[in-house]
Design a protein around this motif. Sequence first.
Motif, PDB file in Angstrom:
ATOM      1  N   ALA A  50     -13.948 -68.790 -57.553  1.00  0.00           N
ATOM      2  CA  ALA A  50     -15.174 -69.550 -57.820  1.00  0.00           C
ATOM      3  C   ALA A  50     -15.443 -70.432 -56.609  1.00  0.00           C
ATOM      4  O   ALA A  50     -14.567 -71.197 -56.212  1.00  0.00           O
ATOM      5  CB  ALA A  50     -15.032 -70.405 -59.079  1.00  0.00           C
TER       6      ALA A  50
ATOM      7  N   GLU B 180     -10.637 -69.233 -63.543  1.00  0.00           N
ATOM      8  CA  GLU B 180     -11.147 -69.289 -62.176  1.00  0.00           C
ATOM      9  C   GLU B 180     -10.146 -69.922 -61.228  1.00  0.00           C
ATOM     10  O   GLU B 180      -9.420 -70.854 -61.593  1.00  0.00           O
ATOM     11  CB  GLU B 180     -12.450 -70.095 -62.130  1.00  0.00           C
ATOM     12  CG  GLU B 180     -13.594 -69.432 -62.867  1.00  0.00           C
ATOM     13  CD  GLU B 180     -14.855 -70.272 -62.832  1.00  0.00           C
ATOM     14  OE1 GLU B 180     -15.949 -69.680 -62.766  1.00  0.00           O
ATOM     15  OE2 GLU B 180     -14.748 -71.515 -62.878  1.00  0.00           O
ATOM     16  N   HIS B 181     -10.146 -69.403 -60.014  1.00  0.00           N
ATOM     17  CA  HIS B 181      -9.421 -70.023 -58.908  1.00  0.00           C
ATOM     18  C   HIS B 181     -10.473 -70.719 -58.046  1.00  0.00           C
ATOM     19  O   HIS B 181     -11.278 -70.061 -57.379  1.00  0.00           O
ATOM     20  CB  HIS B 181      -8.666 -68.988 -58.088  1.00  0.00           C
ATOM     21  CG  HIS B 181      -7.978 -69.573 -56.887  1.00  0.00           C
ATOM     22  ND1 HIS B 181      -6.813 -70.307 -56.973  1.00  0.00           N
ATOM     23  CD2 HIS B 181      -8.312 -69.559 -55.564  1.00  0.00           C
ATOM     24  CE1 HIS B 181      -6.451 -70.702 -55.773  1.00  0.00           C
ATOM     25  NE2 HIS B 181      -7.345 -70.274 -54.895  1.00  0.00           N
ATOM     26  N   MET B 182     -10.480 -72.039 -58.088  1.00  0.00           N
ATOM     27  CA  MET B 182     -11.539 -72.803 -57.449  1.00  0.00           C
ATOM     28  C   MET B 182     -11.308 -72.915 -55.949  1.00  0.00           C
ATOM     29  O   MET B 182     -10.283 -73.439 -55.486  1.00  0.00           O
ATOM     30  CB  MET B 182     -11.634 -74.208 -58.055  1.00  0.00           C
ATOM     31  CG  MET B 182     -11.889 -74.226 -59.558  1.00  0.00           C
ATOM     32  SD  MET B 182     -13.409 -73.370 -60.046  1.00  0.00           S
ATOM     33  CE  MET B 182     -14.649 -74.349 -59.199  1.00  0.00           C
TER      34      MET B 182
ATOM     35  N   ARG C 104     -12.395 -74.542 -52.329  1.00  0.00           N
ATOM     36  CA  ARG C 104     -12.785 -75.921 -52.046  1.00  0.00           C
ATOM     37  C   ARG C 104     -13.811 -76.008 -50.927  1.00  0.00           C
ATOM     38  O   ARG C 104     -13.631 -75.411 -49.857  1.00  0.00           O
ATOM     39  CB  ARG C 104     -11.539 -76.735 -51.664  1.00  0.00           C
ATOM     40  CG  ARG C 104     -10.541 -76.854 -52.810  1.00  0.00           C
ATOM     41  CD  ARG C 104      -9.221 -77.448 -52.349  1.00  0.00           C
ATOM     42  NE  ARG C 104      -8.282 -77.629 -53.456  1.00  0.00           N
ATOM     43  CZ  ARG C 104      -7.012 -77.953 -53.328  1.00  0.00           C
ATOM     44  NH1 ARG C 104      -6.493 -78.084 -52.095  1.00  0.00           N
ATOM     45  NH2 ARG C 104      -6.236 -78.107 -54.390  1.00  0.00           N
TER      46      ARG C 104
ATOM     47  N   SER D 201     -20.657 -70.835 -60.214  1.00  0.00           N
ATOM     48  CA  SER D 201     -19.573 -71.729 -60.604  1.00  0.00           C
ATOM     49  C   SER D 201     -18.894 -72.265 -59.355  1.00  0.00           C
ATOM     50  O   SER D 201     -18.570 -71.512 -58.428  1.00  0.00           O
ATOM     51  CB  SER D 201     -18.555 -70.970 -61.462  1.00  0.00           C
ATOM     52  OG  SER D 201     -17.480 -71.804 -61.821  1.00  0.00           O
ATOM     53  N   GLY D 202     -18.723 -73.580 -59.286  1.00  0.00           N
ATOM     54  CA  GLY D 202     -18.084 -74.194 -58.133  1.00  0.00           C
ATOM     55  C   GLY D 202     -19.066 -74.689 -57.086  1.00  0.00           C
ATOM     56  O   GLY D 202     -18.653 -75.289 -56.093  1.00  0.00           O
TER      57      GLY D 202
END
Length: 351
Positions: free
Chosen positions: A98, A117-119, A121, A321-322
């Motif tokens: 994400a 989800e793996h956010m 950065r 998302s994100g």
Amino acid sequence: MLYQRENPHGGDVYSAPVRLDYSANINPYGTAPAVRAAVERSLSELFRYPDPYCRALKAAASEFDGVPEDWLLFGNGAAELIFSWCLALKPRTALLLAPTFSEYRSALESVGCTVREHMLRAEEDFVLTERLLEQIRAERPEVLVLCNPNNPSGKTAGQGLLEQVCALCGELGVRMMVDECFLDLTENGEAHTLKGSLHRWRHILLLRAFTKSYGMAGLRLGYCISADSALLEAMSETVQPWNISVPAQYAGVAALGEREFLRRTNELIRAERAYLSRELARLGLRVVPSETNFILFHSDRELKGPMLEKGILIRSCANYSGLGEGWYRIAVKLPEENRELIATMEGIIHG
């Protein structure tokens, strides 16, 4: 067909007058000339059913990608294959990046899968890091979906890290889909493909498409590559046998011979991506360095509506998302179009 719900994607040039569409990441030269000619040749064959085995197309793709023909399965666009993969596997748990392309989640949730989800950065420019390995070990999802380069960031995964992810998933029994649909239009794209590793990693399926590379979005043609023939057979059983039209099959065969077209396209993208990145930064926008044919950036000022009033459609990434409000994505187009984009945007920001 969408029915009574909002279109979550770019490319909607039908709901408002649009002169320049920057919301869809299509080849800046448009449709490859050989593809146009092939579609015209196909018109005399429209009375026939399409070849349900895509024989000529499969042979051409096998030679192009250097993989066995029985590793290939074609779909009505890459999106159909995403849904076919999910229908064939019916995973209960999945891990996604994400931000990333929304159809992965839609397809997974359509089979009742729980998606985590793996956010990525923003302060790291949405680069994939070893934090993903930690989350895979901790959560052990049934499937993992990666987009390389990722959409909308335009960032590729480091090859060393990608190898680690593949090995870990193989060890843990995690199925992987790696979407490589933008690699043909990516800086040193062939250095990032996993095609050469599929013989040792049967748990991986690669997704490819003709859409962006050859300007074929309206024809709908994609394909996947996997050494797992049982998976491909299961995926093929989720769709009707004539899902690849006669024009699409003709066009695909022709496209795979357009290597010079791709070379010229990548030269243009390299130069124009650098120009757009510099100019967006000059306008005071936060630009995420991209390796492919689109650029993600942030603006404190709302841009989509004012740009559309000038006939230019850009992609709002507020629904990713994100990300959220203020994030936008633009395609890389022809020099004269890119200069018009920048001039229009400058007028809105500083006018």
